[in-house]
Design a protein around this motif. Structure first.
Motif, mmCIF file in Angstrom:
data_model
loop_
_atom_site.group_PDB
_atom_site.id
_atom_site.type_symbol
_atom_site.label_atom_id
_atom_site.label_comp_id
_atom_site.label_asym_id
_atom_site.label_seq_id
_atom_site.Cartn_x
_atom_site.Cartn_y
_atom_site.Cartn_z
ATOM 1 N N ASN A 116 -11.410 -2.547 -3.303
ATOM 2 C CA ASN A 116 -10.585 -3.494 -3.003
ATOM 3 C C ASN A 116 -11.268 -4.972 -2.797
ATOM 4 O O ASN A 116 -10.741 -5.922 -2.423
ATOM 5 N N CYS B 156 0.802 -1.246 -0.037
ATOM 6 C CA CYS B 156 0.023 -0.019 0.078
ATOM 7 C C CYS B 156 0.907 1.299 0.114
ATOM 8 O O CYS B 156 1.624 1.597 1.006
ATOM 9 N N PRO C 233 -4.189 -8.635 -7.429
ATOM 10 C CA PRO C 233 -2.889 -8.895 -7.758
ATOM 11 C C PRO C 233 -2.652 -10.233 -8.243
ATOM 12 O O PRO C 233 -1.472 -10.264 -8.838
ATOM 13 N N ARG D 43 -2.110 -9.109 0.518
ATOM 14 C CA ARG D 43 -3.217 -8.319 1.078
ATOM 15 C C ARG D 43 -3.650 -8.884 2.230
ATOM 16 O O ARG D 43 -4.615 -8.080 2.914
ATOM 17 N N ASN E 64 -0.529 -5.913 -9.647
ATOM 18 C CA ASN E 64 0.673 -5.276 -9.389
ATOM 19 C C ASN E 64 1.631 -6.386 -8.850
ATOM 20 O O ASN E 64 0.865 -7.197 -8.036
ATOM 21 N N ARG F 33 -12.381 2.870 -7.022
ATOM 22 C CA ARG F 33 -11.314 2.208 -7.120
ATOM 23 C C ARG F 33 -11.331 1.182 -5.852
ATOM 24 O O ARG F 33 -11.288 1.519 -4.423
ATOM 25 N N VAL G 298 -6.964 -4.909 -11.484
ATOM 26 C CA VAL G 298 -5.560 -4.217 -11.326
ATOM 27 C C VAL G 298 -4.650 -5.250 -10.529
ATOM 28 O O VAL G 298 -4.886 -6.066 -9.798
ATOM 29 N N SER H 110 -8.704 -4.244 -7.248
ATOM 30 C CA SER H 110 -7.267 -4.699 -7.285
ATOM 31 C C SER H 110 -7.582 -6.145 -7.178
ATOM 32 O O SER H 110 -8.472 -6.453 -6.133
#
Ligand code: SF4
Ligand code: SF4
Length: 322
Positions: free
Chosen positions: A104, A38, A132, A143, A176, A102, A174, A130
């Motif tokens: 989570n 984060c 990942p 997370r 990352n 956005r 998303v 999100s």
């Protein structure tokens, strides 16, 4: 001059703003998760959240502009008490504005948020979520335990509401990287996500956005703790790609914080790089004229190498398709 500014100078590049197309509003640091990557240092105990008075001032300012997109981020933006009020006020504006949340994902399953998905669908709010990885291990490492299972259940809920299926209910994911590396090819990873999520969980979505972790906030602390920060910075610097410059989000996005203060992007916001008056007092959204922002010089730092590495990175994914 910071290293990034030096690199731009070597390439004879002047990084300046274009026409504002997105107002990205970071409504605060409150979140139900505490992810290791984060950049906001968000979490359940953070107290910084936007008030209704600030929301009203933003709406009044927005009403005088034709900025077409309002992008809500946080923390978990849905957790501020006036989240729904904010969206309803934006939706009343003329010309009509598009709203992005956005999300989570796991927030959709928290007690008290049972009808959140329906509210978002009714208001045609685009969801950028999100996710990942498409495997439980990587997601839970980054997370927290159980986040993967919760995210899948939330995606299934969103699909049942038409998200990712109906053209006016876009659902983007998303990605990352978990560690100190650049994201892989966005197109190839999107194909993998689509195949695996459909096959194992029946989940569908529109696009996958790959994001590079910027070396700030909790991610930077984690790298520093593991003696990897310098190595990661070198990786970003060596991967500098001048072709990404035109697509950087700071060129068309105004970023504001939970008190309405203005920045070039959400990363600069986390580094307290607020726009200033000549007397160095901080600028707020209601102090600025959207018609006079074009060509304004963008404030940079070494963290900017995260946006220009490889295929580039924005809130809408890679800049250059590989
Ligand atoms: S990365 Fe997103 S979901 Fe995770 S703690 Fe930060 S704001 Fe919350
Ligand atoms: S961090 Fe990225 S988006 Fe922000 S100013 Fe630097 S290059 Fe632009």
């Amino acid at each position: 001059m910071n290293h990034f500014a030096q690199k731009l100078a070597e390439h004879s590049i002047a990084l300046r703003r274009g026409r504002p197309e997105i107002l990205q509003v970071n409504v605060g640091k409150l979140c139900n998760l505490i992810c290791v990557h984060c950049h906001v240092n968000a979490g359940p105990k953070r107290k910084e959240i936007m008030t209704r008075e600030t929301i009203n001032r933003i709406i009044d300012w927005l009403a005088k502009t034709d900025i077409p997109i309002v992008d809500l981020t946080g923390g978990a933006p849905e957790m501020i008490s006036d989240f729904r009020y904010f969206i309803e006020r934006v939706k009343e504006l003329q010309p009509a504005r598009h709203v992005i949340d956005r999300c989570n994902l796991t927030i959709l399953l928290e007690p008290g948020y049972e009808d959140l998905g329906k509210f978002l669908a009714t208001n045609k709010v685009e969801i950028i979520a999100s996710m990942p990885c498409y495997s439980a291990e990587n997601v839970n490492t980054q997370r927290g335990e159980g986040v993967f299972e919760g995210s899948i259940a939330a995606l299934q809920l969103l699909n049942s509401l038409g998200y990712g299926i109906s053209p006016d209910l876009p659902l983007h994911l998303v990605y990352n990287p978990v560690g100190p590396s650049l994201p892989p090819s966005q197109a190839e990873l999107e194909a993998d996500y689509k195949r695996e999520l459909k096959k194992h969980f029946g989940v569908v979505f529109n696009n996958l956005y790959t994001l590079t972790n910027l070396p700030i906030g909790r991610f930077a602390s984690n790298l520093r703790h593991n003696n990897k920060l310098d190595e990661y910075m070198q990786l970003l610097i060596h991967a500098f790609n001048p072709v990404t410059i035109d697509g950087l989000m700071c060129r068309n996005t105004i970023s504001i914080g939970w008190r309405g203060e203005v920045y070039d992007c959400d990363f600069n916001q986390q580094l307290a790089m607020q726009w200033n008056n000549r007397d160095m007092s901080g600028l707020f959204l209601w102090d600025i004229d959207p018609k006079r922002m074009e060509n304004r010089q963008i404030m940079t730092g070494d963290h900017c190498f995260g946006c220009t590495a490889g295929a580039g990175s924005t809130c809408g994914g890679a800049i250059v398709w590989r």
